[in-house]
Design a protein around this motif. Structure first.
Motif, PDB file in Angstrom:
ATOM      1  N   ASN A   1      -0.373  -4.952  -5.242  1.00 14.30           N
ATOM      2  CA  ASN A   1       0.346  -4.796  -6.502  1.00 14.30           C
ATOM      3  C   ASN A   1      -0.004  -5.892  -7.506  1.00 14.30           C
ATOM      4  N   GLU A   2      -0.818  -6.857  -7.099  1.00 12.69           N
ATOM      5  CA  GLU A   2      -1.251  -7.884  -8.035  1.00 12.69           C
ATOM      6  C   GLU A   2      -2.312  -7.296  -8.966  1.00 12.69           C
ATOM      7  N   PRO A   3      -2.165  -7.489 -10.271  1.00  8.01           N
ATOM      8  CA  PRO A   3      -3.111  -6.880 -11.228  1.00  8.01           C
ATOM      9  C   PRO A   3      -4.564  -7.209 -10.946  1.00  8.01           C
ATOM     10  N   ARG A   4      -4.854  -8.395 -10.415  1.00  5.60           N
ATOM     11  CA  ARG A   4      -6.247  -8.773 -10.214  1.00  5.60           C
ATOM     12  C   ARG A   4      -6.936  -7.998  -9.102  1.00  5.60           C
ATOM     13  N   TYR A   5      -6.143  -7.312  -8.247  1.00  2.87           N
ATOM     14  CA  TYR A   5      -6.745  -6.514  -7.178  1.00  2.87           C
ATOM     15  C   TYR A   5      -6.708  -5.014  -7.466  1.00  2.87           C
ATOM     16  N   ARG A   6      -6.314  -4.673  -8.669  1.00  4.39           N
ATOM     17  CA  ARG A   6      -6.276  -3.254  -9.028  1.00  4.39           C
ATOM     18  C   ARG A   6      -7.694  -2.689  -9.040  1.00  4.39           C
ATOM     19  N   GLY A   7      -7.890  -1.598  -8.353  1.00  2.00           N
ATOM     20  CA  GLY A   7      -9.218  -0.987  -8.279  1.00  2.00           C
ATOM     21  C   GLY A   7     -10.069  -1.513  -7.148  1.00  2.00           C
ATOM     22  N   ALA A   8      -9.474  -2.301  -6.240  1.00  7.20           N
ATOM     23  CA  ALA A   8     -10.248  -2.827  -5.106  1.00  7.20           C
ATOM     24  C   ALA A   8     -10.762  -1.691  -4.233  1.00  7.20           C
ATOM     25  N   SER A   9     -11.989  -1.851  -3.751  1.00  5.21           N
ATOM     26  CA  SER A   9     -12.576  -0.825  -2.886  1.00  5.21           C
ATOM     27  C   SER A   9     -13.040  -1.387  -1.546  1.00  5.21           C
ATOM     28  N   ILE A  10     -12.858  -2.706  -1.354  1.00  7.14           N
ATOM     29  CA  ILE A  10     -13.148  -3.359  -0.076  1.00  7.14           C
ATOM     30  C   ILE A  10     -11.894  -4.099   0.362  1.00  7.14           C
ATOM     31  N   LEU A  11     -11.432  -3.834   1.560  1.00  5.91           N
ATOM     32  CA  LEU A  11     -10.240  -4.481   2.103  1.00  5.91           C
ATOM     33  C   LEU A  11     -10.666  -5.427   3.213  1.00  5.91           C
ATOM     34  N   VAL A  12     -10.170  -6.660   3.172  1.00  4.18           N
ATOM     35  CA  VAL A  12     -10.440  -7.609   4.251  1.00  4.18           C
ATOM     36  C   VAL A  12      -9.106  -7.950   4.899  1.00  4.18           C
ATOM     37  N   ALA A  13      -9.064  -7.865   6.231  1.00  8.39           N
ATOM     38  CA  ALA A  13      -7.799  -7.980   6.947  1.00  8.39           C
ATOM     39  C   ALA A  13      -7.974  -8.770   8.241  1.00  8.39           C
ATOM     40  N   GLY A  14      -6.853  -8.983   8.949  1.00  8.63           N
ATOM     41  CA  GLY A  14      -6.864  -9.716  10.204  1.00  8.63           C
ATOM     42  C   GLY A  14      -7.287  -8.858  11.378  1.00  8.63           C
ATOM     43  N   ARG A  15      -7.321  -9.470  12.539  1.00 11.35           N
ATOM     44  CA  ARG A  15      -7.829  -8.793  13.733  1.00 11.35           C
ATOM     45  C   ARG A  15      -6.907  -7.659  14.177  1.00 11.35           C
ATOM     46  N   ASN A  16      -7.500  -6.743  14.945  1.00 10.92           N
ATOM     47  CA  ASN A  16      -6.823  -5.582  15.520  1.00 10.92           C
ATOM     48  C   ASN A  16      -6.274  -4.656  14.434  1.00 10.92           C
ATOM     49  N   PHE A  17      -7.045  -4.482  13.384  1.00 12.52           N
ATOM     50  CA  PHE A  17      -6.622  -3.602  12.292  1.00 12.52           C
ATOM     51  C   PHE A  17      -6.673  -2.147  12.758  1.00 12.52           C
ATOM     52  N   GLY A  18      -5.636  -1.374  12.423  1.00  9.66           N
ATOM     53  CA  GLY A  18      -5.601   0.047  12.764  1.00  9.66           C
ATOM     54  C   GLY A  18      -5.095   0.337  14.153  1.00  9.66           C
ATOM     55  N   CYS A  19      -4.366  -0.599  14.757  1.00 13.87           N
ATOM     56  CA  CYS A  19      -3.801  -0.346  16.089  1.00 13.87           C
ATOM     57  C   CYS A  19      -2.651   0.656  15.972  1.00 13.87           C
ATOM     58  N   GLY A  20      -2.086   1.037  17.109  1.00 14.73           N
ATOM     59  CA  GLY A  20      -0.984   1.995  17.088  1.00 14.73           C
ATOM     60  C   GLY A  20      -1.447   3.406  17.357  1.00 14.73           C
ATOM     61  N   SER A  21      -0.807   4.374  16.731  1.00 10.59           N
ATOM     62  CA  SER A  21      -1.110   5.779  16.989  1.00 10.59           C
ATOM     63  C   SER A  21      -2.486   6.140  16.459  1.00 10.59           C
ATOM     64  N   SER A  22      -2.990   7.281  16.912  1.00  9.77           N
ATOM     65  CA  SER A  22      -4.359   7.687  16.573  1.00  9.77           C
ATOM     66  C   SER A  22      -4.440   8.535  15.312  1.00  9.77           C
ATOM     67  N   ARG A  23      -3.387   8.553  14.505  1.00 11.31           N
ATOM     68  CA  ARG A  23      -3.348   9.457  13.342  1.00 11.31           C
ATOM     69  C   ARG A  23      -4.554   9.257  12.414  1.00 11.31           C
ATOM     70  N   GLU A  24      -5.218  10.360  12.109  1.00 10.21           N
ATOM     71  CA  GLU A  24      -6.363  10.320  11.203  1.00 10.21           C
ATOM     72  C   GLU A  24      -5.923  10.137   9.758  1.00 10.21           C
ATOM     73  N   HIS A  25      -4.615  10.304   9.517  1.00 15.26           N
ATOM     74  CA  HIS A  25      -4.088  10.130   8.169  1.00 15.26           C
ATOM     75  C   HIS A  25      -4.302   8.700   7.658  1.00 15.26           C
ATOM     76  N   ALA A  26      -4.426   7.728   8.570  1.00 13.50           N
ATOM     77  CA  ALA A  26      -4.599   6.334   8.139  1.00 13.50           C
ATOM     78  C   ALA A  26      -5.890   6.153   7.337  1.00 13.50           C
ATOM     79  N   PRO A  27      -7.049   6.542   7.857  1.00 14.45           N
ATOM     80  CA  PRO A  27      -8.243   6.448   7.003  1.00 14.45           C
ATOM     81  C   PRO A  27      -8.193   7.378   5.800  1.00 14.45           C
TER      82      PRO A  27
END
Length: 207
Positions: A62-88
Motif C-alpha cells: 500500500n506504500e505509493p513507492r511500490y505501486r506497480g511492482a512486478s517482482i516480489l522478494v520475501a522470506g523463506r518457505n514462501f507459499g507454504c500451507g494448502s496447495s491451492r492454485e489460486h495463490a499464484p
C-alpha cells in the motif's frame, strides 16, 4: 501462458517468513471459477483494515513507492500451507511475474511455473541484500533473467540461480499443461482417426 525470458520491474519487499497460501489469498475468496480477478484480494488480511475495509498504510504493497511492482522478494518457505492454485493466480493477477525468496513450498513453486510466474531461489544473504535495496533505493528495479539464470540490478548486485530444466523450458516457451499437450496435436489427431477405424466408426454427415 505468457513466456518468461527476461523481466525487469519494480521490486516490493515482503520481509516475512512462512507466508502461507491462506495469507496470499484467503479461503473466502476461492469461490470464483475463473483464474482472473483474484489480485484484488491478494494479501487481503494484511492489505486492508478489517473494521472498514480501507487500505492499511503500514502494509508494504500500500506504500505509493511500490505501486506497480512486478517482482516480489520475501522470506523463506514462501507459499507454504494448502496447495491451492489460486495463490499464484492472485499474484499474477496483481501483476507479479517473479518471486524471489530463500526457499519455496514445492507445490506452490510448481503451481507458479504452470502459470507463468518464476520462483527464484537465492541464498538468504542475497535475498537480504535485495530487500535492503528495495527499502533504501527509490524506485528500485531489478532484472530477473531466465535465459542466463541470474538476478541483477543497477546497484551492482548480481546472483545466479538454478531452475529445473523442464520448468525452465516451459517458462521460456510459455507452455502450460495444455500447451505441452497441444505440441502433440498432429499425433493426437492421427491417433483419434486410427481409433475410430479400429472401432468401425464412420462419419456420414454432420447431423
Amino acid at each position: 501462458m505468457n513466456q518468461f525470458r527476461i523481466h525487469t520491474g519494480l521490486v516490493a519487499p515482503l520481509d516475512r517468513q512462512n507466508v502461507d497460501t491462506d495469507q496470499i489469498i484467503p479461503k473466502q475468496f476461492l469461490k470464483r471459477i475463473e483464474r482472473t480477478g483474484f489480485g484484488e484480494f491478494l494479501f487481503f488480511d494484511w492489505r486492508y483494515i478489517a473494521a472498514g475495509g480501507a487500505p492499511d498504510p503500514s502494509f508494504v504493497l500500500n506504500e505509493p513507492r511500490y505501486r506497480g511492482a512486478s517482482i516480489l522478494v520475501a522470506g523463506r518457505n514462501f507459499g507454504c500451507g494448502s496447495s491451492r492454485e489460486h495463490a499464484p493466480w492472485a499474484l499474477l493477477d496483481y501483476g507479479f511475474r517473479a518471486i524471489i525468496a530463500p526457499s519455496f513450498a514445492d507445490i506452490f513453486a510448481n503451481n507458479c511455473t504452470k502459470n507463468g510466474i518464476l520462483p527464484v531461489t537465492l541464498a538468504e544473504p542475497e535475498v537480504a541484500e535485495i530487500v535492503r535495496h528495495a527499502g533504501e533505493l527509490p524506485s528500485y528495479r531489478a532484472t530477473v533473467d531466465l535465459e542466463r539464470c541470474e538476478v541483477r540490478d543497477d546497484a551492482g548486485f548480481i546472483a545466479r540461480f538454478e531452475v529445473e530444466a523442464f520448468r525452465r523450458h516451459c517458462l521460456l516457451e510459455g507452455l502450460d499443461d495444455i500447451g505441452l499437450t497441444l505440441q502433440h496435436e498432429p499425433q493426437i489427431t492421427a491417433y483419434e482417426a486410427r481409433r475410430e477405424s479400429w472401432r468401425g466408426v464412420t462419419h456420414t454427415g454432420t447431423g
